[in-house]
Scaffold this motif. Structure first.
Motif, PDB file in Angstrom:
ATOM      1  N   MET A   1       0.851  -1.193   0.000  1.00  0.00           N
ATOM      2  CA  MET A   1       0.000   0.000   0.000  1.00  0.00           C
ATOM      3  C   MET A   1       0.885   1.240   0.000  1.00  0.00           C
ATOM      4  O   MET A   1       1.795   1.367   0.816  1.00  0.00           O
ATOM      5  N   GLU A   2       0.600   2.141  -0.905  1.00  0.00           N
ATOM      6  CA  GLU A   2       1.345   3.385  -0.993  1.00  0.00           C
ATOM      7  C   GLU A   2       0.480   4.538  -0.520  1.00  0.00           C
ATOM      8  O   GLU A   2      -0.714   4.578  -0.787  1.00  0.00           O
ATOM      9  N   THR A   3       1.074   5.471   0.206  1.00  0.00           N
ATOM     10  CA  THR A   3       0.346   6.653   0.665  1.00  0.00           C
ATOM     11  C   THR A   3       1.025   7.905   0.148  1.00  0.00           C
ATOM     12  O   THR A   3       2.242   7.941  -0.008  1.00  0.00           O
ATOM     13  N   SER A   4       0.220   8.922  -0.111  1.00  0.00           N
ATOM     14  CA  SER A   4       0.765  10.187  -0.596  1.00  0.00           C
ATOM     15  C   SER A   4      -0.128  11.319  -0.101  1.00  0.00           C
ATOM     16  O   SER A   4      -1.296  11.108   0.235  1.00  0.00           O
ATOM     17  N   PHE A   5       0.417  12.519  -0.060  1.00  0.00           N
ATOM     18  CA  PHE A   5      -0.321  13.688   0.387  1.00  0.00           C
ATOM     19  C   PHE A   5      -0.289  14.729  -0.716  1.00  0.00           C
ATOM     20  O   PHE A   5       0.740  14.932  -1.367  1.00  0.00           O
ATOM     21  N   GLN A   6      -1.437  15.382  -0.939  1.00  0.00           N
ATOM     22  CA  GLN A   6      -1.489  16.395  -1.974  1.00  0.00           C
ATOM     23  C   GLN A   6      -2.606  17.396  -1.671  1.00  0.00           C
ATOM     24  O   GLN A   6      -3.454  17.163  -0.805  1.00  0.00           O
ATOM     25  N   PHE A   7      -2.554  18.540  -2.368  1.00  0.00           N
ATOM     26  CA  PHE A   7      -3.623  19.540  -2.319  1.00  0.00           C
ATOM     27  C   PHE A   7      -4.356  19.507  -3.657  1.00  0.00           C
ATOM     28  O   PHE A   7      -3.728  19.633  -4.713  1.00  0.00           O
ATOM     29  N   ALA A   8      -5.677  19.364  -3.606  1.00  0.00           N
ATOM     30  CA  ALA A   8      -6.461  19.334  -4.845  1.00  0.00           C
ATOM     31  C   ALA A   8      -6.520  20.710  -5.496  1.00  0.00           C
ATOM     32  O   ALA A   8      -6.552  20.830  -6.720  1.00  0.00           O
ATOM     33  N   ASN A   9      -6.536  21.773  -4.691  1.00  0.00           N
ATOM     34  CA  ASN A   9      -6.595  23.147  -5.209  1.00  0.00           C
ATOM     35  C   ASN A   9      -5.454  23.971  -4.592  1.00  0.00           C
ATOM     36  O   ASN A   9      -5.694  24.862  -3.762  1.00  0.00           O
ATOM     37  N   PRO A  10      -4.217  23.683  -4.970  1.00  0.00           N
ATOM     38  CA  PRO A  10      -3.061  24.312  -4.311  1.00  0.00           C
ATOM     39  C   PRO A  10      -2.958  25.822  -4.520  1.00  0.00           C
ATOM     40  O   PRO A  10      -2.265  26.502  -3.760  1.00  0.00           O
ATOM     41  N   LEU A  11      -3.643  26.371  -5.533  1.00  0.00           N
ATOM     42  CA  LEU A  11      -3.545  27.817  -5.795  1.00  0.00           C
ATOM     43  C   LEU A  11      -4.078  28.648  -4.623  1.00  0.00           C
ATOM     44  O   LEU A  11      -3.647  29.792  -4.428  1.00  0.00           O
ATOM     45  N   TRP A  12      -5.000  28.079  -3.859  1.00  0.00           N
ATOM     46  CA  TRP A  12      -5.516  28.806  -2.703  1.00  0.00           C
ATOM     47  C   TRP A  12      -4.409  29.111  -1.690  1.00  0.00           C
ATOM     48  O   TRP A  12      -4.524  30.060  -0.902  1.00  0.00           O
ATOM     49  N   LEU A  13      -3.355  28.337  -1.682  1.00  0.00           N
ATOM     50  CA  LEU A  13      -2.281  28.528  -0.704  1.00  0.00           C
ATOM     51  C   LEU A  13      -1.554  29.858  -0.890  1.00  0.00           C
ATOM     52  O   LEU A  13      -0.886  30.333   0.042  1.00  0.00           O
ATOM     53  N   TRP A  14      -1.676  30.451  -2.071  1.00  0.00           N
ATOM     54  CA  TRP A  14      -1.044  31.760  -2.283  1.00  0.00           C
ATOM     55  C   TRP A  14      -1.630  32.817  -1.350  1.00  0.00           C
ATOM     56  O   TRP A  14      -0.980  33.821  -1.045  1.00  0.00           O
ATOM     57  N   LEU A  15      -2.868  32.593  -0.891  1.00  0.00           N
ATOM     58  CA  LEU A  15      -3.488  33.557   0.027  1.00  0.00           C
ATOM     59  C   LEU A  15      -2.751  33.635   1.367  1.00  0.00           C
ATOM     60  O   LEU A  15      -2.900  34.609   2.106  1.00  0.00           O
ATOM     61  N   LEU A  16      -1.963  32.624   1.688  1.00  0.00           N
ATOM     62  CA  LEU A  16      -1.195  32.655   2.936  1.00  0.00           C
ATOM     63  C   LEU A  16      -0.215  33.827   2.958  1.00  0.00           C
ATOM     64  O   LEU A  16       0.173  34.307   4.030  1.00  0.00           O
ATOM     65  N   LEU A  17       0.186  34.283   1.760  1.00  0.00           N
ATOM     66  CA  LEU A  17       1.112  35.405   1.683  1.00  0.00           C
ATOM     67  C   LEU A  17       0.467  36.714   2.147  1.00  0.00           C
ATOM     68  O   LEU A  17       1.177  37.686   2.442  1.00  0.00           O
ATOM     69  N   VAL A  18      -0.860  36.748   2.193  1.00  0.00           N
ATOM     70  CA  VAL A  18      -1.566  37.960   2.623  1.00  0.00           C
ATOM     71  C   VAL A  18      -1.536  38.096   4.148  1.00  0.00           C
ATOM     72  O   VAL A  18      -1.649  39.195   4.690  1.00  0.00           O
ATOM     73  N   LEU A  19      -1.401  36.999   4.857  1.00  0.00           N
ATOM     74  CA  LEU A  19      -1.480  37.013   6.316  1.00  0.00           C
ATOM     75  C   LEU A  19      -0.429  37.908   6.981  1.00  0.00           C
ATOM     76  O   LEU A  19      -0.755  38.625   7.932  1.00  0.00           O
ATOM     77  N   PRO A  20       0.844  37.889   6.522  1.00  0.00           N
ATOM     78  CA  PRO A  20       1.805  38.809   7.135  1.00  0.00           C
ATOM     79  C   PRO A  20       1.387  40.274   6.970  1.00  0.00           C
ATOM     80  O   PRO A  20       1.615  41.089   7.878  1.00  0.00           O
ATOM     81  N   LEU A  21       0.753  40.616   5.838  1.00  0.00           N
ATOM     82  CA  LEU A  21       0.296  41.987   5.623  1.00  0.00           C
ATOM     83  C   LEU A  21      -0.815  42.353   6.605  1.00  0.00           C
ATOM     84  O   LEU A  21      -0.838  43.460   7.168  1.00  0.00           O
ATOM     85  N   ILE A  22      -1.733  41.414   6.850  1.00  0.00           N
ATOM     86  CA  ILE A  22      -2.793  41.638   7.832  1.00  0.00           C
ATOM     87  C   ILE A  22      -2.197  41.856   9.210  1.00  0.00           C
ATOM     88  O   ILE A  22      -2.620  42.734   9.975  1.00  0.00           O
ATOM     89  N   ALA A  23      -1.165  41.045   9.544  1.00  0.00           N
ATOM     90  CA  ALA A  23      -0.527  41.168  10.854  1.00  0.00           C
ATOM     91  C   ALA A  23       0.106  42.540  11.030  1.00  0.00           C
ATOM     92  O   ALA A  23       0.000  43.156  12.096  1.00  0.00           O
ATOM     93  N   ILE A  24       0.747  43.035   9.975  1.00  0.00           N
ATOM     94  CA  ILE A  24       1.393  44.344  10.050  1.00  0.00           C
ATOM     95  C   ILE A  24       0.356  45.449  10.229  1.00  0.00           C
ATOM     96  O   ILE A  24       0.491  46.335  11.077  1.00  0.00           O
ATOM     97  N   LEU A  25      -0.712  45.408   9.428  1.00  0.00           N
ATOM     98  CA  LEU A  25      -1.736  46.445   9.497  1.00  0.00           C
ATOM     99  C   LEU A  25      -2.454  46.438  10.839  1.00  0.00           C
ATOM    100  O   LEU A  25      -2.689  47.493  11.449  1.00  0.00           O
ATOM    101  N   ARG A  26      -2.827  45.254  11.345  1.00  0.00           N
ATOM    102  CA  ARG A  26      -3.507  45.181  12.627  1.00  0.00           C
ATOM    103  C   ARG A  26      -2.578  45.573  13.767  1.00  0.00           C
ATOM    104  O   ARG A  26      -2.999  46.166  14.759  1.00  0.00           O
ATOM    105  N   GLY A  27      -1.301  45.234  13.612  1.00  0.00           N
ATOM    106  CA  GLY A  27      -0.339  45.570  14.662  1.00  0.00           C
ATOM    107  C   GLY A  27      -0.141  47.064  14.791  1.00  0.00           C
ATOM    108  O   GLY A  27       0.069  47.601  15.882  1.00  0.00           O
ATOM    109  N   ARG A  28      -0.196  47.751  13.656  1.00  0.00           N
ATOM    110  CA  ARG A  28      -0.025  49.206  13.697  1.00  0.00           C
ATOM    111  C   ARG A  28      -1.248  49.906  14.295  1.00  0.00           C
ATOM    112  O   ARG A  28      -1.136  50.833  15.083  1.00  0.00           O
ATOM    113  N   SER A  29      -2.433  49.447  13.917  1.00  0.00           N
ATOM    114  CA  SER A  29      -3.638  50.129  14.371  1.00  0.00           C
ATOM    115  C   SER A  29      -3.943  49.810  15.826  1.00  0.00           C
ATOM    116  O   SER A  29      -4.267  50.667  16.623  1.00  0.00           O
ATOM    117  N   GLY A  30      -3.791  48.527  16.199  1.00  0.00           N
ATOM    118  CA  GLY A  30      -4.030  48.110  17.568  1.00  0.00           C
ATOM    119  C   GLY A  30      -5.413  48.497  18.028  1.00  0.00           C
ATOM    120  O   GLY A  30      -6.294  48.872  17.266  1.00  0.00           O
TER     121      GLY A  30
END
Length: 335
Positions: free
Chosen positions: A1-30
């Protein structure tokens, strides 16, 4: 038996790059503190930051929740499957000369001089790797043949046995006829639709009880095809020799291969004769034999994917909800 891991819609992962921007903006406004205090001394007791002390916790909950939600949208999947390869119906016996003359240093690997046997072992290992659907066995021979491996589909085990092949295991000589007879004996009971033998030698038959041509006739009767390979440079080859003091010196020795008999053996059984004078030509020969004896193999692949998005979505939404609830209740800022 072989096992593997994958993402069916990997393009959604690009949204993770937005999170640091949210952190910066929220951190400034507080969250500004809006308490009215009657005196400066009372203000000192409140703390030294104009930002809410719990703002960092709430921000962390939000970012982690968003990250898990994005991962869920990418649809992580765990694949469980298996691959089945049907055998090709070809059984192959490899007969390799391990006589003393195989110590001749007339072949090279990456520009470095190597003895014939070590180069042959490297090339044969690659040949075996190219034929996963074949049962392959191996016989070594010098003054007499010996079994290295019976016919097997366990090619990893076969390769390990190949590494142990060495000169000097049996008495010296070149028993070509006996090597053919031994290989034929291991193929005779095979029910494969095609049975072949690949014989490699660098000399002339001078040992064993069987005549090479007579043994080849027996192979022909059983429908076994023999490919023969004469290994070694033309004329002379450098051979390591030890003197009386145990020191090794190179001495040029004559190369003698009974090409006429090898041609006759191959022709008689429907095979071919090849001459390998260097490493490149030896590789080409085994590649050609591989192509000549290739049949279609059926490969069946079964796969079943288990969706894992709920394992990310539910915790992600839960964290976002928790951040909202805490932000509007316990840690709600005063107007």
């Amino acid at each position: 038996m072989e096992t593997s891991f994958q993402f069916a819609n990997p393009l959604w992962l690009w949204l993770l790059l937005v999170l640091p921007l949210i952190a910066i903006l929220r951190g400034r406004s507080g969250r500004a503190v809006a308490l009215r205090l009657p005196s400066i001394s009372d203000a000192r007791g409140v703390g030294g930051s104009p930002k809410s002390r719990m703002g960092g916790l709430l921000l962390s909950l939000l970012l982690l929740g968003l990250a898990l939600t994005i991962v869920a949208l990418a649809r992580p999947q765990l694949g469980k499957g298996r691959t089945e390869v049907e055998t090709s119906g070809i059984d192959i016996m490899l007969a390799i000369d391990v006589s003393g003359s195989m110590q001749a240093m007339d072949f090279k690997i990456d520009g470095q001089a190597m003895n014939r046997l070590e180069v042959v072992k490297n090339v044969v290992e690659e040949f075996v790797g190219e034929r996963p659907g074949d049962r392959i066995g191996m016989v070594g021979f010098a003054g007499r043949p010996y079994l290295v491996s019976p016919l097997t589909l366990d090619h990893d085990w076969l390769k390990n046995r190949l590494k142990e092949v060495q000169i000097g295991r049996v008495e010296d000589g070149t028993a070509i006829g006996s090597a053919i007879a031994s290989s034929v004996n291991h193929l005779r009971d095979s029910d494969a639709k095609s049975r072949i033998m690949v014989l490699l030698t660098d000399g002339v038959n001078n040992g064993g009880a069987a005549n090479p041509v007579t043994a080849a006739e027996a192979a022909k009767t059983l429908g076994i095809k023999i490919y023969t390979i004469g290994a070694g440079t033309q004329g002379q080859a450098p051979m390591p020799m030890r003197d009386m003091f145990g020191r090794t010196h190179m001495r040029m020795v004559d190369v003698e291969i009974d090409e006429e008999s090898l041609r006759e053996i191959a022709k008689l059984t429907g095979g071919q004769y090849f001459r390998a004078t260097d490493t490149d030509s030896l590789v080409e020969i085994y590649n050609e034999i591989n192509e000549l004896e290739t049949t279609k193999r059926t490969m069946k692949k079964y796969e079943d994917y288990e969706e894992l998005f709920l394992f990310a979505l539910l915790p992600g939404l839960g964290l976002i909800l928790l951040e909202r609830v805490l932000g509007e209740t316990r840690f709600r800022h005063l107007p």
